[in-house]
Design a protein around this motif. Structure first.
Motif, PDB file in Angstrom:
ATOM      1  N   SER A  10       0.838  -1.250  -0.104  1.00  0.00           N
ATOM      2  CA  SER A  10      -0.035  -0.021  -0.027  1.00  0.00           C
ATOM      3  C   SER A  10       0.747   1.254  -0.074  1.00  0.00           C
ATOM      4  O   SER A  10       0.360   2.418  -0.312  1.00  0.00           O
ATOM      5  N   PHE A  11       2.175   1.086   0.173  1.00  0.00           N
ATOM      6  CA  PHE A  11       2.951   2.107   0.426  1.00  0.00           C
ATOM      7  C   PHE A  11       3.981   2.339  -0.744  1.00  0.00           C
ATOM      8  O   PHE A  11       4.491   3.302  -1.152  1.00  0.00           O
ATOM      9  N   GLY A  12       4.703   1.297  -0.934  1.00  0.00           N
ATOM     10  CA  GLY A  12       5.945   1.231  -1.824  1.00  0.00           C
ATOM     11  C   GLY A  12       5.901   0.141  -2.964  1.00  0.00           C
ATOM     12  O   GLY A  12       5.024  -0.745  -2.917  1.00  0.00           O
ATOM     13  N   THR A  13       7.238   0.331  -3.938  1.00  0.00           N
ATOM     14  CA  THR A  13       7.039  -0.838  -4.879  1.00  0.00           C
ATOM     15  C   THR A  13       8.576  -1.324  -4.692  1.00  0.00           C
ATOM     16  O   THR A  13       9.358  -0.409  -4.333  1.00  0.00           O
ATOM     17  N   LEU A  68      15.181  -3.397  -3.796  1.00  0.00           N
ATOM     18  CA  LEU A  68      14.951  -1.892  -3.645  1.00  0.00           C
ATOM     19  C   LEU A  68      13.580  -1.226  -3.545  1.00  0.00           C
ATOM     20  O   LEU A  68      12.922  -1.627  -4.524  1.00  0.00           O
ATOM     21  N   LYS A  69      13.333  -0.702  -2.346  1.00  0.00           N
ATOM     22  CA  LYS A  69      12.165  -0.433  -2.244  1.00  0.00           C
ATOM     23  C   LYS A  69      11.727   1.089  -2.466  1.00  0.00           C
ATOM     24  O   LYS A  69      12.428   1.821  -1.817  1.00  0.00           O
ATOM     25  N   ARG A  70      11.022   1.530  -3.296  1.00  0.00           N
ATOM     26  CA  ARG A  70      10.624   2.809  -3.532  1.00  0.00           C
ATOM     27  C   ARG A  70       9.346   3.477  -3.063  1.00  0.00           C
ATOM     28  O   ARG A  70       8.473   2.813  -3.086  1.00  0.00           O
ATOM     29  N   SER A  87      10.732 -14.481  -1.652  1.00  0.00           N
ATOM     30  CA  SER A  87       9.214 -14.277  -1.690  1.00  0.00           C
ATOM     31  C   SER A  87       8.763 -13.900  -0.604  1.00  0.00           C
ATOM     32  O   SER A  87       9.362 -13.503   0.383  1.00  0.00           O
ATOM     33  N   ASP A  88       7.480 -13.708  -0.402  1.00  0.00           N
ATOM     34  CA  ASP A  88       6.763 -13.516   0.802  1.00  0.00           C
ATOM     35  C   ASP A  88       5.941 -14.647   1.114  1.00  0.00           C
ATOM     36  O   ASP A  88       5.572 -15.305   0.306  1.00  0.00           O
ATOM     37  N   LEU A  89       5.504 -14.589   2.388  1.00  0.00           N
ATOM     38  CA  LEU A  89       4.816 -15.682   2.908  1.00  0.00           C
ATOM     39  C   LEU A  89       3.436 -15.869   2.241  1.00  0.00           C
ATOM     40  O   LEU A  89       2.847 -17.186   1.898  1.00  0.00           O
TER      41      LEU A  89
HETATM   42  P1  ADP Z   1       4.498  -1.722   1.691  1.00  0.00           P
HETATM   43  O1  ADP Z   1       5.089  -0.845   2.950  1.00  0.00           O
HETATM   44  O2  ADP Z   1       4.184  -0.997   0.606  1.00  0.00           O
HETATM   45  O3  ADP Z   1       3.428  -2.553   2.213  1.00  0.00           O
HETATM   46  P2  ADP Z   1       6.476  -4.067   1.473  1.00  0.00           P
HETATM   47  O4  ADP Z   1       7.541  -3.679   2.339  1.00  0.00           O
HETATM   48  O5  ADP Z   1       5.234  -4.877   2.487  1.00  0.00           O
HETATM   49  O6  ADP Z   1       5.583  -2.749   0.929  1.00  0.00           O
HETATM   50  O7  ADP Z   1       6.699  -4.594   0.356  1.00  0.00           O
HETATM   51  C1  ADP Z   1       5.792  -5.200  -0.595  1.00  0.00           C
HETATM   52  C2  ADP Z   1       6.130  -6.316  -1.103  1.00  0.00           C
HETATM   53  O8  ADP Z   1       7.419  -6.468  -1.820  1.00  0.00           O
HETATM   54  C3  ADP Z   1       6.115  -7.678  -0.189  1.00  0.00           C
HETATM   55  O9  ADP Z   1       4.945  -8.199   0.150  1.00  0.00           O
HETATM   56  C4  ADP Z   1       7.252  -8.634  -0.723  1.00  0.00           C
HETATM   57  O10 ADP Z   1       6.271  -9.272  -1.849  1.00  0.00           O
HETATM   58  C5  ADP Z   1       8.115  -7.625  -1.700  1.00  0.00           C
HETATM   59  N1  ADP Z   1       9.312  -7.412  -0.859  1.00  0.00           N
HETATM   60  C6  ADP Z   1       9.443  -6.510   0.107  1.00  0.00           C
HETATM   61  N2  ADP Z   1      10.787  -6.610   0.670  1.00  0.00           N
HETATM   62  C7  ADP Z   1      11.387  -7.457  -0.324  1.00  0.00           C
HETATM   63  C8  ADP Z   1      12.679  -7.966  -0.158  1.00  0.00           C
HETATM   64  N3  ADP Z   1      13.573  -7.437   0.820  1.00  0.00           N
HETATM   65  N4  ADP Z   1      13.018  -9.107  -0.752  1.00  0.00           N
HETATM   66  C9  ADP Z   1      12.088  -9.559  -1.718  1.00  0.00           C
HETATM   67  N5  ADP Z   1      10.796  -9.080  -1.663  1.00  0.00           N
HETATM   68  C10 ADP Z   1      10.515  -7.997  -1.296  1.00  0.00           C
END
Ligand code: ADP
Length: 347
Positions: free
Chosen positions: A19-22, A37-39, A93-95
């Motif tokens: 909901s916050f980042g990509t 890399l989270k933007r 991945s995520d859970l």
């Molecule tokens: P938001 O803050 O917008 O909720 P998240 O930090 O939860 O964003 O990240 C969104 C998705 O990106 C996660 O559910 C996961 O699938 C992927 N992701 C986030 N961090 C990582 C990471 N360190 N490595 C791989 N995938 C990630």
């Protein structure tokens, strides 16, 4: 993508968004390390979202030390002064995706749960509540190594919950994993709210489906009340003064007792879920107690805990101006950069 960021990272495919980042898979051009890399675009445009990203950066940096918390490698404020980039350790991945894709192996469920409990034991020892534990915020590798991520809603327990928290009122993710006290705005909001979410995560790992669902906070509450027994009327009034009568008189259309939902699951794991899913937060085990449960006890590893409250430079209750949060994040960016330079100096 910001020009300065492209010079630092070679961006590959997108791996997720929230909901916050990509989030993209990327390669750090300086070290050739694969990173995530989270933007978070435009986050420094308003004070509330700037506060959220500041907290996320600070908390994840503090908790990164633990093997079950995602590591923060770098943080950058973009040249436009509005976007923030986090360089995180890359995970496969995520859970949520892992469960849906059938990649979670049943025999590893207790080991994954033990890792989550250990990570949260560490966070709770600093008197911090995560407040947004859900499968999408649990990162996992193919070898079933798990890391807790996304500390954007984390809070110090020492700042008393007033039931009028703007962050939670503006909550834009799913509310399925929120504890009853969070759904109902109770002031009895403490680390045990995270224990509820962990109970739901274990239940979902076992059954492959979310345990409680609903399109609104009250809808989720109705789903809970159809499955979990209600506290005694006296406790109900103390815990949820504004909603006690509604809860007491609520009659579900269809009963779905938790025991029935979990009837095909291994007994020890089902028992741990039931213990964690008590409406009364005081009846839920702590992370430390849950780690002694026979379902997970053999996976327990010792790790040093905080012996003090974790405090951010800016108290939780203060709301600064966007520019002040930007300066704080830039300061963290410079500090992380200079620490790296020191560790690279050859003697
Ligand atoms: P938001 O803050 O917008 O909720 P998240 O930090 O939860 O964003 O990240 C969104 C998705 O990106 C996660 O559910 C996961 O699938 C992927 N992701 C986030 N961090 C990582 C990471 N360190 N490595 C791989 N995938 C990630």
């Amino acid at each position: 993508m910001d020009g300065g960021i492209s010079r630092l990272y070679e961006v590959k495919e997108k791996v997720g968004s929230g909901s916050f980042g990509t989030v993209w898979k990327a390669i750090d051009r300086r070290t050739r390390q694969v990173i995530a890399l989270k933007r978070v675009a435009g986050v420094l445009r308003n004070a509330r979202s700037a506060q959220k990203i500041y907290r996320e950066v600070e908390f994840v940096k503090i908790f990164s030390k633990h093997p079950n918390i995602v590591s923060l490698l770098d943080v950058h404020v973009a040249a436009n002064s509005l976007d923030v980039y986090l360089a995180l350790e890359f995970m496969d991945s995520d859970l949520r995706k892992f469960i849906r894709g059938g990649q979670l192996r049943r025999e590893y469920i207790p080991a994954v749960m033990a890792q989550l409990l250990q990570g949260m034991q560490f966070v709770h020892s600093g008197n911090i509540i995560h407040r947004d534990l859900k499968p999408a915020n649990i990162l996992i590798n193919r070898n079933h190594q798990a890391r807790i991520s996304d500390f954007g809603l984390a809070r110090s327990i020492t700042s008393e919950y007033t039931g009028n928290d703007p962050v939670l009122t503006q909550y834009c993710g799913t509310t399925w994993y929120l504890a009853p006290e969070a759904l109902l705005g109770s002031k009895w909001y403490t680390v045990s709210a995270d224990m509820w979410s962990l109970g739901l995560i274990l239940g979902e790992m076992l059954t492959g489906k979310p345990i409680f669902t609903g399109d609104s906070q009250m809808g989720v509450m109705e789903s809970i009340l159809s499955s979990v027994s209600c506290p005694a009327p006296r406790d109900l009034v103390r815990l949820f003064p504004r909603h006690a009568q509604w809860i007491h008189s609520f009659r579900p259309g269809q009963l779905r007792p938790l025991k029935r939902i979990l009837q095909r699951q291994p007994q020890e794991a089902a028992d741990l879920v039931i213990r964690l899913l008590h409406i009364n937060p005081n009846e839920r085990p702590t992370a430390d107690q849950a780690l002694r449960h026979p379902c997970v006890a053999s996976y327990r590893k010792r790790w040093p805990m905080f012996d003090r409250d974790v405090k951010l430079r800016v108290p939780d209750t203060a709301l600064l101006q966007c520019g002040e949060y930007r300066d704080l994040i830039r300061r963290i960016e410079n500090k992380m950069e200079s620490m790296k330079r020191v560790s690279h100096v050859k003697i």
